[in-house]
Write a protein that holds these residues in place. Sequence first.
Motif, PDB file in Angstrom:
ATOM      1  N   GLU A 172      11.275   3.936  -0.943  1.00  0.00           N
ATOM      2  CA  GLU A 172      11.203   5.363  -1.254  1.00  0.00           C
ATOM      3  C   GLU A 172      11.309   5.526  -2.761  1.00  0.00           C
ATOM      4  N   LEU A 173      10.459   6.386  -3.316  1.00  0.00           N
ATOM      5  CA  LEU A 173      10.319   6.479  -4.762  1.00  0.00           C
ATOM      6  C   LEU A 173      10.747   7.838  -5.294  1.00  0.00           C
ATOM      7  N   TYR A 174      11.017   7.878  -6.571  1.00  0.00           N
ATOM      8  CA  TYR A 174      11.218   9.132  -7.293  1.00  0.00           C
ATOM      9  C   TYR A 174      10.587   8.966  -8.664  1.00  0.00           C
ATOM     10  N   ARG A 175      10.379  10.070  -9.338  1.00  0.00           N
ATOM     11  CA  ARG A 175       9.764  10.031 -10.669  1.00  0.00           C
ATOM     12  C   ARG A 175      10.823  10.308 -11.730  1.00  0.00           C
ATOM     13  N   ALA A 176      10.995   9.353 -12.610  1.00  0.00           N
ATOM     14  CA  ALA A 176      11.937   9.499 -13.713  1.00  0.00           C
ATOM     15  C   ALA A 176      11.222  10.094 -14.917  1.00  0.00           C
ATOM     16  N   ASN A 177      11.948  10.869 -15.679  1.00  0.00           N
ATOM     17  CA  ASN A 177      11.381  11.510 -16.866  1.00  0.00           C
ATOM     18  C   ASN A 177      11.228  10.479 -17.986  1.00  0.00           C
ATOM     19  N   ASP A 178       9.975  10.215 -18.353  1.00  0.00           N
ATOM     20  CA  ASP A 178       9.710   9.275 -19.443  1.00  0.00           C
ATOM     21  C   ASP A 178       8.891   9.920 -20.553  1.00  0.00           C
ATOM     22  N   GLY A 179       8.839  11.268 -20.567  1.00  0.00           N
ATOM     23  CA  GLY A 179       8.096  11.972 -21.592  1.00  0.00           C
ATOM     24  C   GLY A 179       6.652  12.260 -21.239  1.00  0.00           C
ATOM     25  N   THR A 180       6.186  11.724 -20.099  1.00  0.00           N
ATOM     26  CA  THR A 180       4.817  11.976 -19.666  1.00  0.00           C
ATOM     27  C   THR A 180       4.808  13.027 -18.571  1.00  0.00           C
ATOM     28  N   ARG A 181       3.628  13.555 -18.289  1.00  0.00           N
ATOM     29  CA  ARG A 181       3.512  14.596 -17.276  1.00  0.00           C
ATOM     30  C   ARG A 181       3.784  14.060 -15.868  1.00  0.00           C
ATOM     31  N   SER A 182       3.306  12.851 -15.586  1.00  0.00           N
ATOM     32  CA  SER A 182       3.452  12.283 -14.247  1.00  0.00           C
ATOM     33  C   SER A 182       4.811  11.637 -14.017  1.00  0.00           C
ATOM     34  N   GLY A 183       5.470  11.185 -15.079  1.00  0.00           N
ATOM     35  CA  GLY A 183       6.748  10.511 -14.930  1.00  0.00           C
ATOM     36  C   GLY A 183       6.581   9.060 -14.519  1.00  0.00           C
ATOM     37  N   LYS A 184       7.692   8.359 -14.438  1.00  0.00           N
ATOM     38  CA  LYS A 184       7.683   6.939 -14.104  1.00  0.00           C
ATOM     39  C   LYS A 184       8.137   6.753 -12.661  1.00  0.00           C
ATOM     40  N   LEU A 185       7.361   6.000 -11.867  1.00  0.00           N
ATOM     41  CA  LEU A 185       7.713   5.757 -10.474  1.00  0.00           C
ATOM     42  C   LEU A 185       8.805   4.695 -10.388  1.00  0.00           C
ATOM     43  N   CYS A 186       9.951   5.097  -9.815  1.00  0.00           N
ATOM     44  CA  CYS A 186      11.101   4.205  -9.700  1.00  0.00           C
ATOM     45  C   CYS A 186      11.594   4.179  -8.249  1.00  0.00           C
ATOM     46  N   GLY A 212       0.822  -1.200   0.000  1.00  0.00           N
ATOM     47  CA  GLY A 212       0.000   0.000   0.000  1.00  0.00           C
ATOM     48  C   GLY A 212       0.855   1.248   0.000  1.00  0.00           C
ATOM     49  N   GLU A 213       0.275   2.344  -0.437  1.00  0.00           N
ATOM     50  CA  GLU A 213       0.992   3.614  -0.460  1.00  0.00           C
ATOM     51  C   GLU A 213       1.005   4.218   0.940  1.00  0.00           C
ATOM     52  N   VAL A 214       2.143   4.780   1.322  1.00  0.00           N
ATOM     53  CA  VAL A 214       2.289   5.452   2.609  1.00  0.00           C
ATOM     54  C   VAL A 214       2.334   6.948   2.357  1.00  0.00           C
ATOM     55  N   HIS A 215       1.445   7.685   2.985  1.00  0.00           N
ATOM     56  CA  HIS A 215       1.357   9.122   2.757  1.00  0.00           C
ATOM     57  C   HIS A 215       2.232   9.863   3.767  1.00  0.00           C
ATOM     58  N   LEU A 216       3.330  10.390   3.293  1.00  0.00           N
ATOM     59  CA  LEU A 216       4.248  11.183   4.102  1.00  0.00           C
ATOM     60  C   LEU A 216       4.447  12.530   3.416  1.00  0.00           C
ATOM     61  N   PRO A 217       4.677  13.595   4.181  1.00  0.00           N
ATOM     62  CA  PRO A 217       4.845  14.912   3.553  1.00  0.00           C
ATOM     63  C   PRO A 217       6.106  14.990   2.706  1.00  0.00           C
ATOM     64  N   HIS A 218       5.959  15.518   1.503  1.00  0.00           N
ATOM     65  CA  HIS A 218       7.078  15.837   0.609  1.00  0.00           C
ATOM     66  C   HIS A 218       7.860  14.612   0.140  1.00  0.00           C
ATOM     67  N   ARG A 219       7.267  13.433   0.169  1.00  0.00           N
ATOM     68  CA  ARG A 219       7.963  12.259  -0.342  1.00  0.00           C
ATOM     69  C   ARG A 219       6.940  11.201  -0.742  1.00  0.00           C
ATOM     70  N   GLU A 220       7.337  10.381  -1.697  1.00  0.00           N
ATOM     71  CA  GLU A 220       6.484   9.289  -2.147  1.00  0.00           C
ATOM     72  C   GLU A 220       7.078   7.985  -1.653  1.00  0.00           C
ATOM     73  N   GLN A 221       6.237   7.162  -1.031  1.00  0.00           N
ATOM     74  CA  GLN A 221       6.728   5.935  -0.431  1.00  0.00           C
ATOM     75  C   GLN A 221       5.645   4.870  -0.455  1.00  0.00           C
ATOM     76  N   TRP A 222       6.081   3.632  -0.642  1.00  0.00           N
ATOM     77  CA  TRP A 222       5.183   2.491  -0.546  1.00  0.00           C
ATOM     78  C   TRP A 222       5.684   1.579   0.560  1.00  0.00           C
ATOM     79  N   GLY A 223       4.734   0.916   1.230  1.00  0.00           N
ATOM     80  CA  GLY A 223       5.092  -0.004   2.297  1.00  0.00           C
ATOM     81  C   GLY A 223       4.560  -1.396   2.024  1.00  0.00           C
ATOM     82  N   PHE A 224       5.291  -2.401   2.519  1.00  0.00           N
ATOM     83  CA  PHE A 224       4.929  -3.801   2.337  1.00  0.00           C
ATOM     84  C   PHE A 224       5.071  -4.499   3.684  1.00  0.00           C
TER      85      PHE A 224
END
Length: 245
Positions: free
Chosen positions: A218-232, A190-202
């Motif tokens: 802990e995740l970041y968004r890579a530039n893949d040509g889309t507006r949202s980016g790719k979650l890596c 599930g996704e973990v909601h923390l301020p100013h960061r994207e994170q998933w927990g298992f």
Amino acid sequence: MAFRPAQYAALLLGALTLSACARSPAENPQERSVIQNEDPFVAAMDEATNAAAAADRSARKTPSKPQQSDAPRVDTTAPKLSPAELRQRILRLTAGLQSAADTEAERVSRFLGVSFTPELMSIREGESIGDLEQVGSYRVSVSRIDRTAPGKHVRISFGPAGFSTGRPSICTFELAEFADALRSQGYDAGEVHLPHREQWGFVRYVSASDLTFYVSAELYRANDGTRSGKLCLADVTADAVKGRQ
């Protein structure tokens, strides 16, 4: 088992608080004296600092003796890996988490294929750094940030330079495939909601040891040509908690 992001977020915030507990010195001697009288922790730290300074002065006055023998140094350089190879080793670790002993440095080094050199500070058992092809480097560490926890805190960091402030074009490996692999190992996600960061927990409960294992990504968004980016993925941690959570 139902996944509870709020509870997991609280655990993560507690870990961040423990790992970042540091205090700034007082601005003037009078203020520092008040803090010392009110806070025994500060007084103890000052006492330890003064003792270390006295030992240093004494060592400077004492002629140094030649070393009889040098202890062999363990290479702390981890093997060079591709992102796919690192992902495979991380999944080997998450699959192998069955008991508190599996978070100890010896077991972690086997799962990930790295060597550790214990540091002087007892809070950290080992750390190893290696090259990550086309990305930069990765770091593996084992430490204890909560002395009441049944195991150690394991962290594997491997995000590309600048991932926290921008959108790199490099993706280490995608969240979707990593999440699917952990689900196949019995983890709830599930996704973990923390301020100013994207994170998933298992989370996964192991009845044989009566432990719940938490793996965070802990995740970041890579530039893949889309507006949202790719979650890596940029960082993976693993911790154990007693009982079913």
